[in-house]
Design an enzyme around this catalytic site. Structure first.
Site, PDB file in Angstrom:
ATOM      1  N   CYS A 123       0.867  -1.178   0.000  1.00 30.11           N
ATOM      2  CA  CYS A 123       0.000   0.000   0.000  1.00 30.11           C
ATOM      3  C   CYS A 123       0.901   1.223   0.000  1.00 30.11           C
ATOM      4  O   CYS A 123       2.119   1.112   0.201  1.00 30.11           O
ATOM      5  CB  CYS A 123      -0.942  -0.001   1.200  1.00 30.11           C
ATOM      6  N   LYS A 199     -12.333  -5.265   2.124  1.00 35.20           N
ATOM      7  CA  LYS A 199     -11.807  -4.373   3.158  1.00 35.20           C
ATOM      8  C   LYS A 199     -12.778  -3.217   3.359  1.00 35.20           C
ATOM      9  O   LYS A 199     -12.993  -2.403   2.452  1.00 35.20           O
ATOM     10  CB  LYS A 199     -10.428  -3.850   2.759  1.00 35.20           C
ATOM     11  N   GLU A 237     -16.482  -8.130  -4.959  1.00 34.34           N
ATOM     12  CA  GLU A 237     -15.074  -7.764  -4.816  1.00 34.34           C
ATOM     13  C   GLU A 237     -14.181  -9.010  -4.755  1.00 34.34           C
ATOM     14  O   GLU A 237     -13.116  -9.062  -5.384  1.00 34.34           O
ATOM     15  CB  GLU A 237     -14.874  -6.919  -3.556  1.00 34.34           C
ATOM     16  N   LYS A 252     -11.505  -8.017   6.059  1.00 30.39           N
ATOM     17  CA  LYS A 252     -11.015  -7.108   7.099  1.00 30.39           C
ATOM     18  C   LYS A 252     -12.062  -6.031   7.356  1.00 30.39           C
ATOM     19  O   LYS A 252     -12.527  -5.410   6.394  1.00 30.39           O
ATOM     20  CB  LYS A 252      -9.701  -6.466   6.633  1.00 30.39           C
ATOM     21  N   TYR A 317      -2.883  -9.655  16.144  1.00 29.51           N
ATOM     22  CA  TYR A 317      -1.859  -9.131  17.036  1.00 29.51           C
ATOM     23  C   TYR A 317      -1.710  -9.985  18.290  1.00 29.51           C
ATOM     24  O   TYR A 317      -0.799  -9.748  19.085  1.00 29.51           O
ATOM     25  CB  TYR A 317      -2.206  -7.686  17.414  1.00 29.51           C
TER      26      TYR A 317
END
Length: 331
Positions: A123, A199, A237, A252, A317
């Site tokens: 990105c 996303k 998508e 996401k 995470y």
């Protein structure tokens, strides 16, 4: 060069790749991806906790090597890199520079941990002075087609530096096909694309903006990320990215979008990855720190729900904690 053929072998070429894409089973270490934020800092030992994400760090190259080395010994199989450059401009030149921070991190990690699966986020927002994911026009709009060559240069530069998988997260139309062609032309036909196919323009990304130093200087990203109210669009998508050459599809955020994960899994014949984003992580961490919930139990329940929805791969995470506590099966 063979055009338009199914390259299933891209996802079978190493034990780590096969482990990542295994379709069924328990919570496996090989199907967890740990995000790392690597900083172009004069001090390679630089390490700073991200206030909005307790336990997560911005890391210089040496600090990254030390942290990855610790968790590699505990079973870490895959990670995704986000770069924070020393300088930003309106062409995102740091994203595709030969000695950009992600490129240097890739070379270092592949040298130190040859069996580790290195995924790179493709990105431009972290590298743009304005914080958007593409070229900005005079009237402030993000220019889709003018952005694609920069994304392609970035993906190729990551592959040249040793990235095993590239993961475009920009949400520009047509970028998967553009990247696939660029990678093939550069001799990287076996480099898979893990596309952020679905996303959403989510409020759950707030802590990430601080971590990656990528908040837009003006406006928002709603013109290129998806409306959280839409579900049919998710299938369109995802299918479009598959047709363009994506090998793995990302949904996401994850937790609030279990229905979308299920829809994509049932309608698309590809490995499905869910990204448990910064806001999901921080909400659980904050509640646990206040003693309002059992943090470990909620962490495990949240991940179980994501897997139950249909995700075989999870970017989270919590990966380091799961490895520290032996809560993921080593494979």
């Amino acid at each position: 060069m063979l055009d338009n053929i199914f390259r299933g072998r891209r996802l079978r070429q190493s034990p780590a790749m096969r482990s990542l894409c295994r379709e069924t089973g328990p919570l496996l270490a090989g199907q967890l991806i740990m995000p790392y934020f690597v900083v172009d800092n004069p001090d390679p030992g630089f390490a700073r906790e991200i206030p909005a994400m307790p336990g997560q760090m911005q890391l210089g190259l040496d600090a990254l090597k030390a942290r990855v080395g610790r968790y590699h010994e505990l079973g870490l199989k895959a990670l995704i890199l986000f770069g924070i450059p020393a300088h930003k401009d309106e062409q995102a030149s740091g994203a595709y520079a030969e000695n950009g921070i992600v490129q240097r991190a890739c070379r270092m990690l592949k040298s130190e941990f040859p069996g580790l699966l290195i995924i790179t986020d493709v990105c431009l927002c972290e590298y743009m002075s304005h914080g958007h994911c593409g070229i900005i026009t005079a009237d402030g709009a993000v220019e889709n087609d003018a952005t694609l060559p920069l994304l392609a240069r970035t993906a190729v530069s990551h592959a040249q530096a040793g990235a095993d998988i590239v993961a475009p997260s920009d949400m520009m139309d047509g970028r998967v096909g553009f990247l696939r062609n660029a990678l093939d032309q550069a001799g990287f036909s076996m480099t898979p694309i893990m596309s952020y196919a679905v996303k959403y323009a989510s409020a759950y990304y707030g802590p990430f903006r601080e971590a990656a130093e990528s908040a837009p200087a003006c406006g928002d990203r709603k013109s290129y990320q998806m409306d959280p109210a839409n579900w049919r669009e998710a299938i369109r998508e995802a299918r479009a990215d598959l047709e363009e050459g994506a090998d793995i599809l990302i949904v996401k955020p994850a937790g609030p979008y279990g229905d979308i994960i299920r829809l994509v899994a049932e309608n698309c014949d590809a490995p499905i990855c869910a990204y448990q984003v910064s806001g999901e992580y921080s909400l659980i961490r904050a509640a646990a720190q206040q003693g309002w919930v059992n943090g470990e139990a909620v962490m495990l329940e949240s991940l179980t729900g994501i897997k139950r929805a249909g995700a075989g791969i999870i970017i989270t995470y919590f990966t380091e904690e799961l490895l520290d506590k032996g809560l993921a099966v080593r494979n």
